[in-house]
Write an enzyme that holds these catalytic residues in place. Sequence first.
Site, PDB file in Angstrom:
ATOM      1  N   ARG A   1       0.844  -1.197   0.000  1.00 38.61           N
ATOM      2  CA  ARG A   1       0.000   0.000   0.000  1.00 38.61           C
ATOM      3  C   ARG A   1       0.874   1.241   0.000  1.00 38.61           C
ATOM      4  O   ARG A   1       0.611   2.216  -0.694  1.00 38.61           O
ATOM      5  CB  ARG A   1      -0.970  -0.001   1.195  1.00 38.61           C
ATOM      6  CG  ARG A   1      -1.846   1.235   1.180  1.00 38.61           C
ATOM      7  CD  ARG A   1      -3.019   1.292   2.155  1.00 38.61           C
ATOM      8  NE  ARG A   1      -3.177   0.219   3.077  1.00 38.61           N
ATOM      9  CZ  ARG A   1      -2.585   0.139   4.283  1.00 38.61           C
ATOM     10  NH1 ARG A   1      -1.789   1.111   4.697  1.00 38.61           N
ATOM     11  NH2 ARG A   1      -2.805  -0.901   5.065  1.00 38.61           N
TER      12      ARG A   1
ATOM     13  N   TYR B   1     -15.266  18.960 -13.965  1.00 36.87           N
ATOM     14  CA  TYR B   1     -15.763  17.611 -14.240  1.00 36.87           C
ATOM     15  C   TYR B   1     -16.915  17.290 -13.289  1.00 36.87           C
ATOM     16  O   TYR B   1     -16.845  17.593 -12.084  1.00 36.87           O
ATOM     17  CB  TYR B   1     -14.595  16.641 -14.049  1.00 36.87           C
ATOM     18  CG  TYR B   1     -14.955  15.190 -14.152  1.00 36.87           C
ATOM     19  CD1 TYR B   1     -15.285  14.619 -15.380  1.00 36.87           C
ATOM     20  CD2 TYR B   1     -14.943  14.365 -13.034  1.00 36.87           C
ATOM     21  CE1 TYR B   1     -15.603  13.277 -15.481  1.00 36.87           C
ATOM     22  CE2 TYR B   1     -15.256  13.019 -13.124  1.00 36.87           C
ATOM     23  CZ  TYR B   1     -15.589  12.484 -14.349  1.00 36.87           C
ATOM     24  OH  TYR B   1     -15.905  11.159 -14.435  1.00 36.87           O
TER      25      TYR B   1
ATOM     26  N   ASP C   1      -6.494  20.587 -12.338  1.00 38.11           N
ATOM     27  CA  ASP C   1      -6.810  19.352 -13.052  1.00 38.11           C
ATOM     28  C   ASP C   1      -6.302  19.530 -14.485  1.00 38.11           C
ATOM     29  O   ASP C   1      -6.851  20.312 -15.263  1.00 38.11           O
ATOM     30  CB  ASP C   1      -8.337  19.133 -13.027  1.00 38.11           C
ATOM     31  CG  ASP C   1      -8.771  17.848 -13.725  1.00 38.11           C
ATOM     32  OD1 ASP C   1      -7.994  17.321 -14.551  1.00 38.11           O
ATOM     33  OD2 ASP C   1      -9.895  17.380 -13.456  1.00 38.11           O
TER      34      ASP C   1
ATOM     35  N   LYS D   1      -7.408   8.882 -18.844  1.00 38.78           N
ATOM     36  CA  LYS D   1      -7.627   9.567 -20.110  1.00 38.78           C
ATOM     37  C   LYS D   1      -6.340   9.597 -20.948  1.00 38.78           C
ATOM     38  O   LYS D   1      -5.864   8.552 -21.331  1.00 38.78           O
ATOM     39  CB  LYS D   1      -8.189  10.959 -19.832  1.00 38.78           C
ATOM     40  CG  LYS D   1      -9.309  10.976 -18.759  1.00 38.78           C
ATOM     41  CD  LYS D   1     -10.580  10.285 -19.197  1.00 38.78           C
ATOM     42  CE  LYS D   1     -11.598  10.074 -18.092  1.00 38.78           C
ATOM     43  NZ  LYS D   1     -11.936  11.241 -17.294  1.00 38.78           N
TER      44      LYS D   1
HETATM   45  C1  LIG Z   1     -12.469  11.537 -15.990  1.00 35.90           C
HETATM   46  C2  LIG Z   1     -12.090  12.804 -15.341  1.00 35.90           C
HETATM   47  C3  LIG Z   1     -11.885  12.870 -13.964  1.00 35.90           C
HETATM   48  C4  LIG Z   1     -12.142  11.686 -13.050  1.00 35.90           C
HETATM   49  O1  LIG Z   1     -11.180  10.696 -13.177  1.00 35.90           O
HETATM   50  P1  LIG Z   1     -11.488   9.115 -13.009  1.00 35.90           P
HETATM   51  O2  LIG Z   1     -10.210   8.488 -13.430  1.00 35.90           O
HETATM   52  O3  LIG Z   1     -12.637   8.801 -13.906  1.00 35.90           O
HETATM   53  O4  LIG Z   1     -11.819   8.888 -11.575  1.00 35.90           O
HETATM   54  C5  LIG Z   1     -11.478  14.083 -13.432  1.00 35.90           C
HETATM   55  N1  LIG Z   1     -11.284  15.174 -14.198  1.00 35.90           N
HETATM   56  C6  LIG Z   1     -11.475  15.141 -15.533  1.00 35.90           C
HETATM   57  C7  LIG Z   1     -11.250  16.376 -16.341  1.00 35.90           C
HETATM   58  C8  LIG Z   1     -11.880  13.964 -16.151  1.00 35.90           C
HETATM   59  O5  LIG Z   1     -12.086  13.954 -17.467  1.00 35.90           O
END
Ligand SMILES: *Cc1c(COP(=O)(O)O)cnc(C)c1O
Length: 391
Positions: A56, A108, A180, A205
């Site tokens: 972990r 998001y 982000d 992504k």
């Molecule tokens: C998909 C996404 C998230 C969330 O991430 P997960 O891997 O699905 O938990 C956060 N911010 C953006 C801009 C995203 O496209």
Amino acid sequence: MTRIFEDDLRSGFGTRAIHAGQRPDPVSGAIMTPIYQTSTYVQDALGQHKGYEYARGKNPTREALERNVASLEGGRHGFAFGSGMGCLDSIMKLFRAGDHVVCGENVYGGTFRLFDKLLQHLGLRFSYVDTRDPQRIADAMTPETRAVLVETPTNPLMWLTDLRAAADVAHRGNALLIVDNTFATPYFQRPLELGADIVWHSATKYLNGHSDMVGGIAVLNDDDLATRLQFILNAAGAVPGPFDSWLVLRGTKTLHLRMRQHDANGRRVAAWLAQRMGEDRVYYPGLESHPQYALAKSQMSGFGGMISVELGTKARAAHVLERVRVFSLAESLGGVESLISLPALMTHASVPADKKDAMGMGEGLIRLSCGVEDTEDLLADLEHAFDGLPG
Ligand SMILES: *Cc1c(COP(=O)(O)O)cnc(C)c1O
């Protein structure tokens, strides 16, 4: 927390994408980082170990990924998590009840849901503002504000936040700027270099890029903040498995190549859409008609493959979504394959309707994630899908 190898900061982006954070396996010389599929590590004697005690806290495959992405973001410390939301949830544990966070209004949907449905009930307080205007961030700051959280470009409206200005405002109020960077990726935008304190991603992504795992990652510079986040990572345990870590590590080796093609396709598709629908209906920071085009050029080195288009009605949106063949109707983005979706009913379903209406995210807005297929095939697919669009 994994600290970068210092010499990994010297080479160019593509070289770092392929090599940073990784060294040939000391046992065999294997050039690819092994998948250390283990939960624990044998100790030579009581208290004598090789720095690894329990998986972990630390795993060598995960560490290679953390160093790799930290190097790409130009930061010192990387932290990998089991999802983007798990990453943000752990970052938010840096704060405590009573603390206030200024958050972008069009983040998001899952980010808003985490804050509004969970963290708010634990005593954190949030103000949602249009961070396109740094003055609105400043106006929302209170003596309790500990963080400003922005996404740029935003999902799905492609609004930009001036990161240098946002960092200034946050720091004047002794708050952290948390960014982000999922949409732009470090290939096109490096928030830490523009003043951000923490940059994070849904690694699901573009970083992974192949739509075959879910993960998150955060990068930062400050050693004390890193120690605190490492404590949270180990204590709360939202960590990724070694195989998923390895998949992202494989993905980042081609990040620079993929992003160039996403960007090339994004520009051509946005231009086609602008011609077909009118410039004011197409949201893409690489179009000169985007109201923040100058800012896009000053803080991003490319614009990527994310585009939104206002089609006016749900029926018109459905017409396009149901006729595409190369684009697939699905949530998510940033993979090699092109995807298309209707944010108001899919990714942003948990955002209240009045908020969506106020922002201009109606049921006629569709979002395209242009993959890395041949441009001509994407354009032909759209040509066919838009044919006979109902009035
Ligand atoms: C998909 C996404 C998230 C969330 O991430 P997960 O891997 O699905 O938990 C956060 N911010 C953006 C801009 C995203 O496209």
